[in-house]
Design an enzyme around this catalytic site. Structure first.
Site, PDB file in Angstrom:
ATOM      1  N   TYR A  59       2.181   4.742  -4.136  1.00  0.00           N
ATOM      2  CA  TYR A  59       1.864   3.766  -3.105  1.00  0.00           C
ATOM      3  C   TYR A  59       0.623   2.954  -3.494  1.00  0.00           C
ATOM      4  O   TYR A  59      -0.432   3.508  -3.763  1.00  0.00           O
ATOM      5  CB  TYR A  59       1.607   4.449  -1.766  1.00  0.00           C
ATOM      6  CG  TYR A  59       2.745   5.315  -1.287  1.00  0.00           C
ATOM      7  CD1 TYR A  59       4.050   4.835  -1.243  1.00  0.00           C
ATOM      8  CD2 TYR A  59       2.515   6.623  -0.875  1.00  0.00           C
ATOM      9  CE1 TYR A  59       5.089   5.632  -0.808  1.00  0.00           C
ATOM     10  CE2 TYR A  59       3.549   7.433  -0.432  1.00  0.00           C
ATOM     11  CZ  TYR A  59       4.842   6.927  -0.402  1.00  0.00           C
ATOM     12  OH  TYR A  59       5.869   7.722   0.020  1.00  0.00           O
ATOM     13  N   HIS A 113       3.609   0.890   2.386  1.00  0.00           N
ATOM     14  CA  HIS A 113       2.810   1.893   3.098  1.00  0.00           C
ATOM     15  C   HIS A 113       1.671   1.276   3.902  1.00  0.00           C
ATOM     16  O   HIS A 113       0.584   1.848   4.011  1.00  0.00           O
ATOM     17  CB  HIS A 113       2.273   2.957   2.141  1.00  0.00           C
ATOM     18  CG  HIS A 113       2.531   4.362   2.606  1.00  0.00           C
ATOM     19  ND1 HIS A 113       1.722   5.002   3.515  1.00  0.00           N
ATOM     20  CD2 HIS A 113       3.511   5.241   2.300  1.00  0.00           C
ATOM     21  CE1 HIS A 113       2.180   6.213   3.739  1.00  0.00           C
ATOM     22  NE2 HIS A 113       3.280   6.387   3.015  1.00  0.00           N
TER      23      HIS A 113
END
Length: 455
Positions: free
Chosen positions: A209, A264
């Site tokens: 992420y 995210h």
């Protein structure tokens, strides 16, 4: 009711005549319980639950285990019928010990002695029983309880849970795999590996992420700000890397694979708009969590600015958070966490609502969801019409030993084992060999000057 024993040699007209259909007295007989109707075999006694005896909750407890590293929490509900119990996933891996305490210290007083069949009433009453609701700890506890009650109901009915939800809408649950790499070329190689295994959907990330490995010179660390374990994300480097990754994967793997990506919630809304515009030509299946929950009002601008599909809702706690977003067509895929949002009961309501607004499901299913939770998601996936895709996880042999009956992953599809209930059990002796811990994980990420990046 008509059957050959009641009317062995009668035609349709004779049956109607015998029942009195077509006459005033016949109609009154049907709705008023006239003797002639009762004589025809229609029962007078109202339905009282069939032959199943009343069943109460005898005990409730939490089982914590971490056989694959992540903290998992399972609720076990035992009934007054010897040997009959249900399991549900209550995993909040970052605060596992708090969830265990909530289950063991509060749930027995609330549950013991109640009817196991009244799931809706149990859900509604527990949701408001603490007055303040909507928090992740109690929602996870409630999710575990709800799933366990559905597990019991399926076992009582001798049916898999998906049958109680309406039966199958598909033969299995289509899943996406996770391909990562430190370069676009490495990501493409790993995507092809999953395609060779039969996957039709692959989520692509370049270095996890936010591509944290691309960040250099974390000035906040030189200044002694924050903690030594805090991570650093260079948003600009990440925004440049993602389109390059998509381009390379499409070049190497073609158009016959659906590509997903998870931001995210780490990117500012305007930067997200600009990045998605660059991604349009690569036809992503969806971009997950494009903004943080605090920036939901940006969805209208996102929609007007790009045609890229979005998945949202992983951090939602309350089922009501989905209502206005679905009604305004803010996103295309429901990305909620069944073990967080309250279990199967609210998930079915969310899914049914999504059907009216052409929003499909994409439940959150990472490695820190127990096999019980994954099974619960699969049962919902099988039953609902507006299924999109399911996140998959590769279960280790150790995890399968602790959780017999874990769903099977074959050629990119999840299969439940067709046993009554959710189909997953737990070996408590094995589970005890892998105790949970208080490690919260590394979720503190900062900009160059030390500002926290949400979430």
């Amino acid at each position: 009711m008509y059957n050959k024993k009641t009317f062995p040699d009668c035609d349709r007209r004779s049956i109607l005549k015998a029942l009195g259909i077509g006459t005033a007295s016949g109609v009154l007989g049907i709705f008023g319980g006239m003797p002639s109707v009762r004589a025809a075999g229609i029962p007078k006694t109202p339905y009282t639950g069939g032959s199943l005896p009343a069943l109460k909750i005898r005990s409730v407890k939490a089982i914590g285990t971490a056989p694959q590293g992540a903290n998992l929490v399972v609720v076990k509900v035992e009934t007054t019928e010897p040997g009959l119990y249900g399991l549900g996933c209550a995993t909040f891996t970052q605060r596992a010990e708090v969830v265990v305490a909530a289950i063991n210290n509060y749930m027995p007083d609330f549950c013991v002695g109640k009817d196991v069949d009244n799931i809706e009433d149990m859900w509604q009453s527990f949701f408001v029983s603490s007055y303040w609701r909507n928090g992740p700890v109690l929602n996870n506890a409630l999710s575990g309880l709800d799933q366990a009650l559905w597990d019991i109901k399926g076992k009582r009915a001798n049916m898999p849970v998906y049958q109680l939800l309406g039966g199958k809408s598909r033969f299995a649950v289509d899943c996406y795999a996770h391909a990562d790499g430190k370069s676009p070329e490495e990501v493409a190689v790993n995507v092809q590996k999953y395609m060779d295994q039969g996957f039709r959907y692959v989520r692509i990330q370049q270095g996890g992420y936010g591509s944290l490995y691309l960040a250099e010179k974390p000035d906040f660390k030189d200044a002694g700000f924050g903690s030594a374990t805090d991570d650093f994300m260079d948003e600009n480097a990440y925004l440049l890397a993602v389109p390059r990754m998509f381009k390379e994967v499409r070049k190497q793997c073609g158009e016959n694979v659906e590509l997903l990506h998870d931001t995210h919630e780490r990117v500012q809304p305007m930067n997200m708009i600009n990045m998605c515009r660059r991604l349009e030509e690569y036809n992503p299946y969806f971009i997950e969590d494009p903004v943080s929950p605090e920036n939901m009002d940006w969805f209208s601008q996102l929609r007007m600015s790009t045609s890229v599909p979005f998945a949202m809702g992983e951090l939602f706690n309350n089922p009501n958070e989905f209502v206005s977003a679905m009604a305004s067509h803010s996103f295309d895929y429901i990305r909620c966490h069944l073990s967080q949002v309250g279990g199967i009961t609210p998930a079915m309501k969310i899914a049914r609502l999504g059907e009216f607004f052409n929003v499909k499901s994409a439940w959150h299913g990472p490695g820190d969801v127990s096999p019980v939770g994954h099974a619960a998601q699969c049962h919902v996936d099988l039953a609902i019409w507006n299924f999109g895709v399911q996140e998959s996880v590769e279960f280790s042999d150790k995890l399968r030993e602790v959780f017999p009956g874990t769903p099977e992953l074959k050629k990119g599809y999840f299969y439940v084992n067709e046993a009554p209930g959710l189909g997953v059990d737990i070996d408590e002796k094995m589970a005890a060999k892998y105790p949970i811990n208080n490690h919260a994980g590394r979720w503190t990420i900062r900009k160059r000057d030390g500002t926290i990046i949400r979430p």
